[in-house]
Design a protein around this motif. Structure first.
Motif, PDB file in Angstrom:
ATOM      1  N   MET A   1       2.259   1.790  -2.777  1.00  0.00           N
ATOM      2  CA  MET A   1       3.300   1.053  -3.439  1.00  0.00           C
ATOM      3  C   MET A   1       2.717  -0.211  -4.046  1.00  0.00           C
ATOM      4  O   MET A   1       1.934  -0.896  -3.429  1.00  0.00           O
ATOM      5  CB  MET A   1       4.361   0.636  -2.424  1.00  0.00           C
ATOM      6  CG  MET A   1       5.336   1.696  -2.106  1.00  0.00           C
ATOM      7  SD  MET A   1       6.527   1.065  -0.928  1.00  0.00           S
ATOM      8  CE  MET A   1       6.555   2.456   0.163  1.00  0.00           C
ATOM      9  N   SER A   2       3.165  -0.529  -5.241  1.00  0.00           N
ATOM     10  CA  SER A   2       2.715  -1.771  -5.842  1.00  0.00           C
ATOM     11  C   SER A   2       3.504  -2.926  -5.273  1.00  0.00           C
ATOM     12  O   SER A   2       4.612  -2.756  -4.777  1.00  0.00           O
ATOM     13  CB  SER A   2       2.874  -1.695  -7.363  1.00  0.00           C
ATOM     14  OG  SER A   2       4.243  -1.652  -7.687  1.00  0.00           O
ATOM     15  N   SER A   3       2.923  -4.128  -5.354  1.00  0.00           N
ATOM     16  CA  SER A   3       3.558  -5.290  -4.744  1.00  0.00           C
ATOM     17  C   SER A   3       4.880  -5.635  -5.395  1.00  0.00           C
ATOM     18  O   SER A   3       5.744  -6.240  -4.786  1.00  0.00           O
ATOM     19  CB  SER A   3       2.613  -6.488  -4.787  1.00  0.00           C
ATOM     20  OG  SER A   3       2.301  -6.786  -6.132  1.00  0.00           O
ATOM     21  N   ASN A   4       5.097  -5.226  -6.668  1.00  0.00           N
ATOM     22  CA  ASN A   4       6.361  -5.555  -7.318  1.00  0.00           C
ATOM     23  C   ASN A   4       7.494  -4.620  -6.893  1.00  0.00           C
ATOM     24  O   ASN A   4       8.632  -4.813  -7.306  1.00  0.00           O
ATOM     25  CB  ASN A   4       6.207  -5.602  -8.845  1.00  0.00           C
ATOM     26  CG  ASN A   4       5.774  -4.261  -9.412  1.00  0.00           C
ATOM     27  OD1 ASN A   4       5.521  -3.309  -8.678  1.00  0.00           O
ATOM     28  ND2 ASN A   4       5.670  -4.202 -10.729  1.00  0.00           N
ATOM     29  N   THR A   5       7.212  -3.612  -6.102  1.00  0.00           N
ATOM     30  CA  THR A   5       8.274  -2.743  -5.583  1.00  0.00           C
ATOM     31  C   THR A   5       8.556  -3.040  -4.119  1.00  0.00           C
ATOM     32  O   THR A   5       9.264  -2.301  -3.467  1.00  0.00           O
ATOM     33  CB  THR A   5       7.891  -1.256  -5.738  1.00  0.00           C
ATOM     34  OG1 THR A   5       6.725  -1.003  -4.970  1.00  0.00           O
ATOM     35  CG2 THR A   5       7.690  -0.884  -7.187  1.00  0.00           C
ATOM     36  N   LEU A   6       7.974  -4.136  -3.618  1.00  0.00           N
ATOM     37  CA  LEU A   6       8.165  -4.505  -2.225  1.00  0.00           C
ATOM     38  C   LEU A   6       8.951  -5.805  -2.122  1.00  0.00           C
ATOM     39  O   LEU A   6       8.860  -6.672  -2.979  1.00  0.00           O
ATOM     40  CB  LEU A   6       6.819  -4.687  -1.517  1.00  0.00           C
ATOM     41  CG  LEU A   6       5.934  -3.454  -1.373  1.00  0.00           C
ATOM     42  CD1 LEU A   6       4.616  -3.839  -0.721  1.00  0.00           C
ATOM     43  CD2 LEU A   6       6.619  -2.384  -0.570  1.00  0.00           C
ATOM     44  N   ASP A  94      10.821   4.954   9.531  1.00  0.00           N
ATOM     45  CA  ASP A  94      10.265   3.605   9.533  1.00  0.00           C
ATOM     46  C   ASP A  94      11.368   2.626   9.924  1.00  0.00           C
ATOM     47  O   ASP A  94      12.482   2.700   9.408  1.00  0.00           O
ATOM     48  CB  ASP A  94       9.731   3.282   8.135  1.00  0.00           C
ATOM     49  CG  ASP A  94       8.897   2.025   8.102  1.00  0.00           C
ATOM     50  OD1 ASP A  94       8.560   1.506   9.174  1.00  0.00           O
ATOM     51  OD2 ASP A  94       8.584   1.574   6.986  1.00  0.00           O
ATOM     52  N   TYR A  95      11.070   1.744  10.860  1.00  0.00           N
ATOM     53  CA  TYR A  95      12.047   0.772  11.349  1.00  0.00           C
ATOM     54  C   TYR A  95      11.675  -0.618  10.865  1.00  0.00           C
ATOM     55  O   TYR A  95      10.492  -0.948  10.802  1.00  0.00           O
ATOM     56  CB  TYR A  95      12.088   0.774  12.880  1.00  0.00           C
ATOM     57  CG  TYR A  95      12.750   2.001  13.462  1.00  0.00           C
ATOM     58  CD1 TYR A  95      14.053   1.945  13.913  1.00  0.00           C
ATOM     59  CD2 TYR A  95      12.064   3.207  13.553  1.00  0.00           C
ATOM     60  CE1 TYR A  95      14.672   3.074  14.448  1.00  0.00           C
ATOM     61  CE2 TYR A  95      12.665   4.337  14.080  1.00  0.00           C
ATOM     62  CZ  TYR A  95      13.972   4.256  14.530  1.00  0.00           C
ATOM     63  OH  TYR A  95      14.574   5.377  15.049  1.00  0.00           O
ATOM     64  N   VAL A  96      12.675  -1.439  10.584  1.00  0.00           N
ATOM     65  CA  VAL A  96      12.393  -2.823  10.213  1.00  0.00           C
ATOM     66  C   VAL A  96      11.879  -3.568  11.435  1.00  0.00           C
ATOM     67  O   VAL A  96      10.875  -4.254  11.384  1.00  0.00           O
ATOM     68  CB  VAL A  96      13.650  -3.517   9.636  1.00  0.00           C
ATOM     69  CG1 VAL A  96      13.385  -5.000   9.413  1.00  0.00           C
ATOM     70  CG2 VAL A  96      14.071  -2.851   8.341  1.00  0.00           C
ATOM     71  N   GLY A  97      12.562  -3.433  12.562  1.00  0.00           N
ATOM     72  CA  GLY A  97      12.146  -4.068  13.809  1.00  0.00           C
ATOM     73  C   GLY A  97      11.324  -3.102  14.638  1.00  0.00           C
ATOM     74  O   GLY A  97      10.529  -2.320  14.117  1.00  0.00           O
ATOM     75  N   LYS A 186       6.737 -11.526   9.106  1.00  0.00           N
ATOM     76  CA  LYS A 186       7.331 -10.866   7.939  1.00  0.00           C
ATOM     77  C   LYS A 186       6.756  -9.475   7.736  1.00  0.00           C
ATOM     78  O   LYS A 186       5.585  -9.228   7.990  1.00  0.00           O
ATOM     79  CB  LYS A 186       7.087 -11.705   6.695  1.00  0.00           C
ATOM     80  CG  LYS A 186       7.719 -13.081   6.792  1.00  0.00           C
ATOM     81  CD  LYS A 186       7.302 -13.955   5.637  1.00  0.00           C
ATOM     82  CE  LYS A 186       7.886 -15.355   5.834  1.00  0.00           C
ATOM     83  NZ  LYS A 186       7.327 -16.298   4.903  1.00  0.00           N
ATOM     84  N   LYS A 187       7.617  -8.598   7.241  1.00  0.00           N
ATOM     85  CA  LYS A 187       7.195  -7.257   6.851  1.00  0.00           C
ATOM     86  C   LYS A 187       7.477  -7.076   5.369  1.00  0.00           C
ATOM     87  O   LYS A 187       8.386  -7.702   4.819  1.00  0.00           O
ATOM     88  CB  LYS A 187       7.976  -6.194   7.639  1.00  0.00           C
ATOM     89  CG  LYS A 187       7.525  -6.002   9.053  1.00  0.00           C
ATOM     90  CD  LYS A 187       8.306  -4.847   9.656  1.00  0.00           C
ATOM     91  CE  LYS A 187       7.628  -4.272  10.854  1.00  0.00           C
ATOM     92  NZ  LYS A 187       8.335  -3.076  11.346  1.00  0.00           N
ATOM     93  N   HIS A 188       6.707  -6.206   4.770  1.00  0.00           N
ATOM     94  CA  HIS A 188       6.914  -5.869   3.365  1.00  0.00           C
ATOM     95  C   HIS A 188       7.570  -4.509   3.319  1.00  0.00           C
ATOM     96  O   HIS A 188       7.044  -3.534   3.861  1.00  0.00           O
ATOM     97  CB  HIS A 188       5.582  -5.881   2.607  1.00  0.00           C
ATOM     98  CG  HIS A 188       4.894  -7.208   2.690  1.00  0.00           C
ATOM     99  ND1 HIS A 188       5.350  -8.314   2.044  1.00  0.00           N
ATOM    100  CD2 HIS A 188       3.811  -7.602   3.385  1.00  0.00           C
ATOM    101  CE1 HIS A 188       4.561  -9.334   2.319  1.00  0.00           C
ATOM    102  NE2 HIS A 188       3.617  -8.935   3.144  1.00  0.00           N
ATOM    103  N   ARG A 189       8.735  -4.452   2.698  1.00  0.00           N
ATOM    104  CA  ARG A 189       9.530  -3.225   2.667  1.00  0.00           C
ATOM    105  C   ARG A 189       9.799  -2.835   1.222  1.00  0.00           C
ATOM    106  O   ARG A 189       9.863  -3.699   0.332  1.00  0.00           O
ATOM    107  CB  ARG A 189      10.888  -3.448   3.345  1.00  0.00           C
ATOM    108  CG  ARG A 189      10.843  -4.197   4.646  1.00  0.00           C
ATOM    109  CD  ARG A 189      10.148  -3.463   5.711  1.00  0.00           C
ATOM    110  NE  ARG A 189      10.884  -2.257   6.001  1.00  0.00           N
ATOM    111  CZ  ARG A 189      10.421  -1.264   6.737  1.00  0.00           C
ATOM    112  NH1 ARG A 189       9.240  -1.355   7.248  1.00  0.00           N
ATOM    113  NH2 ARG A 189      11.121  -0.191   6.962  1.00  0.00           N
ATOM    114  N   PRO A 190      10.008  -1.540   0.965  1.00  0.00           N
ATOM    115  CA  PRO A 190      10.390  -1.126  -0.405  1.00  0.00           C
ATOM    116  C   PRO A 190      11.714  -1.770  -0.800  1.00  0.00           C
ATOM    117  O   PRO A 190      12.600  -1.963   0.030  1.00  0.00           O
ATOM    118  CB  PRO A 190      10.552   0.391  -0.269  1.00  0.00           C
ATOM    119  CG  PRO A 190       9.789   0.762   0.958  1.00  0.00           C
ATOM    120  CD  PRO A 190       9.850  -0.419   1.869  1.00  0.00           C
ATOM    121  N   LEU A 191      11.822  -2.128  -2.069  1.00  0.00           N
ATOM    122  CA  LEU A 191      13.069  -2.684  -2.579  1.00  0.00           C
ATOM    123  C   LEU A 191      14.183  -1.653  -2.445  1.00  0.00           C
ATOM    124  O   LEU A 191      13.984  -0.471  -2.724  1.00  0.00           O
ATOM    125  CB  LEU A 191      12.920  -3.068  -4.067  1.00  0.00           C
ATOM    126  CG  LEU A 191      12.126  -4.340  -4.343  1.00  0.00           C
ATOM    127  CD1 LEU A 191      11.866  -4.462  -5.838  1.00  0.00           C
ATOM    128  CD2 LEU A 191      12.865  -5.549  -3.832  1.00  0.00           C
TER     129      LEU A 191
END
Length: 193
Positions: A1-6, A94-97, A186-191
């Motif tokens: 994934m590119s950084s602009n989609t996170l 995939d979980y956020v926490g 912090k986590k990086h997640r898909p938009l």
């Protein structure tokens, strides 16, 4: 994934992160100073620090931020098994926490570390030292307490190895750096669309 989609999401608050890394440090210090008479003071203070950290974590697990609360992530062991099976096939959600396996590991580690710490205090009391020195714990058989203390200290190391392995596998599968997330919070997640 590119950084602009996170998107960047704050997951773990500073108190959870300080707790986590302090626990790592104090447990390592306690483990490395075990059995050495000249290091007993350091060993015992590291153990006391661990127990204070656990009391904080139990409290913060009830009143803390969303992802710190046990009610947000603790689930049945069956869900952890389902998650691990899905992880093995590469299809784990995939979980956020914390994921269900991570949640089970947290609870298991808390219990194992608490038993290690308490048995260490009881063992220290049999020699007439520490806050339990004048309690009935000081009369318990030293050999049995020592075996419990050593077993759970080593069992905790075993759990830590599994925990780190799970973090690495989950990081690879979900293409995110969970170790960095436990440092930054912090986590990086898909938009979300």
């Amino acid at each position: 994934m590119s950084s602009n989609t996170l998107q960047t999401i704050k997951v773990w608050d500073v108190l959870i992160r300080v707790f986590h890394w302090s626990l790592v440090g104090f447990f390592t210090l306690a483990y490395l100073t075990e059995g050495e008479d000249e290091w007993m003071t350091i060993h015992s203070y590291a153990g006391y620090s661990i127990l204070i950290l656990l009391v904080f974590r139990l409290l913060w697990g009830v009143i803390g931020t969303h992802h710190a609360r046990f009610s947000n992530f603790v689930t049945r062991p069956k869900n952890a098994l389902i998650y691990v099976k899905a992880l093995a096939t590469g299809k784990a959600k995939d979980y956020v926490g914390h994921n269900p396996a991570g949640a089970l590991m947290i609870i298991t580690l808390i219990i194992s570390i608490a038993i290690t710490g308490f048995s260490g205090m009881a063992l220290y009391a049999t020699d007439g030292y520490g806050p339990l020195a004048t309690s009935f714990f000081a009369t318990w058989p030293e050999g049995a307490i020592k075996e419990v203390h050593e077993f759970f200290a080593n069992f905790t190391v075993f759990l830590v190895v599994i925990h780190v392995g799970g973090v690495l596998v989950s990081s690879l599968l979900h293409k995110e750096n969970l170790i960095r997330a436990m440092v930054t919070g912090k986590k990086h997640r898909p938009l979300e669309k």
